[in-house]
Design an enzyme around this catalytic site. Structure first.
Site, PDB file in Angstrom:
ATOM      1  N   SER A   1       0.868  -1.193   0.000  1.00  0.00           N
ATOM      2  CA  SER A   1       0.000   0.000   0.000  1.00  0.00           C
ATOM      3  C   SER A   1       0.894   1.229   0.000  1.00  0.00           C
ATOM      4  O   SER A   1       2.089   1.136   0.348  1.00  0.00           O
ATOM      5  CB  SER A   1      -0.839  -0.035   1.277  1.00  0.00           C
ATOM      6  OG  SER A   1      -1.464   1.197   1.506  1.00  0.00           O
TER       7      SER A   1
ATOM      8  N   TYR B   1      -1.655  -1.138  10.342  1.00  0.00           N
ATOM      9  CA  TYR B   1      -1.700  -1.365   8.899  1.00  0.00           C
ATOM     10  C   TYR B   1      -0.342  -1.018   8.270  1.00  0.00           C
ATOM     11  O   TYR B   1       0.239  -1.837   7.554  1.00  0.00           O
ATOM     12  CB  TYR B   1      -2.820  -0.522   8.289  1.00  0.00           C
ATOM     13  CG  TYR B   1      -3.077  -0.778   6.822  1.00  0.00           C
ATOM     14  CD1 TYR B   1      -3.579  -1.996   6.384  1.00  0.00           C
ATOM     15  CD2 TYR B   1      -2.836   0.209   5.872  1.00  0.00           C
ATOM     16  CE1 TYR B   1      -3.836  -2.221   5.037  1.00  0.00           C
ATOM     17  CE2 TYR B   1      -3.094  -0.014   4.525  1.00  0.00           C
ATOM     18  CZ  TYR B   1      -3.594  -1.225   4.109  1.00  0.00           C
ATOM     19  OH  TYR B   1      -3.836  -1.451   2.785  1.00  0.00           O
TER      20      TYR B   1
END
Ligand code: NDP
Length: 272
Positions: free
Chosen positions: A142, A155
């Site tokens: 990401s 995350y």
């Protein structure tokens, strides 16, 4: 561009939704033999049936990537059905939204279990087959794996950990012809924000961003396919990712402020 996926065996985790589902459809249409893993067996079956009825080749295996034995069975399904593995895409993932002050530790463990350990298990069991095929090991990271994203400690940490794992596997395999790629989508319309965990570990259930303005999972699937064809190390997608990668090198403190500012504008942001 050459279709690098034609007749290749491609294992995709998190194939029941979003980016993984799109990769399964797009790559099957390109002639890949896709092997689908996720927990939602009914969705995987429906997707595999659709691919097969459209003339493609697909297999599936109900897989919770936090369970090593499940990941082993997913890899075995690919090998038993199609005789080997050319590409493993570690895509299964979950997100979160809470600042570190508030978040329960169990949330951070869960993020690491799915995003990092899920990648570890699948990569570990697939490695001999990927080495034999001189194939591609791909992690869907990401932009949050390029720079710390506020409200997403677990995350970002899980995606950084995934990058560390994959980079090291790349270096260890430098003489074995293995391709290892870290792909970093920016915001992409999917279920990921709905299922994101909040401070107490419950699911957010809604999205704080305009999903309609994001990249589509199909766009991400095509960019990842091009990255595999070119055997890229790092696959950036759009302006957000490219800017983050570039600005981090020269002005990381400025990037901190930009990330803070952008994310603080979300409705109900846990920081202002
Ligand atoms: P979705 O929520 O739409 O899909 C997530 C997938 O992961 C589902 O198929 C889900 O299947 C699977 N999954 C979740 N937990 C597990 C588990 N324990 N075991 C097996 N599979 C699991 O999100 P996206 O498609 O957006 O996410 C795919 C990847 O892309 C993730 O790694 C995410 O971090 C990354 N990404 C997404 C971005 C975005 O904005 N959408 C941006 C950048 C990266 P099931 O519930 O059936 O198990």
């Amino acid at each position: 561009m050459k279709n690098a996926l034609k007749s290749k065996v491609v294992v995709i985790t998190g194939a029941s939704s979003g980016i993984g589902e799109a990769m399964a459809k797009v790559y099957a249409a390109m002639g890949a033999k896709v092997v689908l893993g996720a927990r939602s067996e009914d969705k995987l079956k429906a997707l595999a049936d659709k691919i097969t009825s459209d003339g493609g080749e697909a297999a599936y295996c109900a897989t919770d990537v936090t369970v090593a034995e499940d990941c082993k069975r997913l890899i075995e399904t690919a090998v038993e059905t199609f005789g080997g593995i050319d590409v493993l895409i570690c895509n299964a993932g979950i997100s979160m939204r809470a600042i570190f002050d508030d978040v329960e530790l169990s949330v951070l463990h869960r993020l690491m279990d799915v995003n990092f350990w899920g990648t570890v298990y699948c990569a570990k069991y697939a490695l001999p087959y990927l080495q034999a095929s001189k194939g591609s090991l791909v992690g869907i990271s990401s932009v949050a794996g390029l720079h710390g994203l506020p409200g997403r400690t677990g995350y970002s940490a899980s995606k950084y950990a995934m990058t560390g794992l994959l980079e090291t596997i790349r270096v260890e395999n430098i003489k074995k012809g293995l391709h290892v790629m870290v792909a970093c989508p920016g915001f992409t319309a999917s279920n990921v924000r709905f299922s994101a965990l909040v401070a107490d570990g419950s699911q957010q259930g809604s999205t704080p961003r305009e999903e309609g303005k994001m990249m589509t999972p199909e766009q991400v699937a095509h960019i990842v396919a091009r990255g595999i064809a070119k055997r890229k190390r790092l696959c950036l997608m759009e302006a957000e990712g490219r800017a983050t990668h570039f600005v981090k090198k020269f002005a990381p403190a400025f990037l901190d402020k930009m990330f803070y500012w952008v994310m603080s504008k979300e409705p109900d942001s846990p920081f202002k």
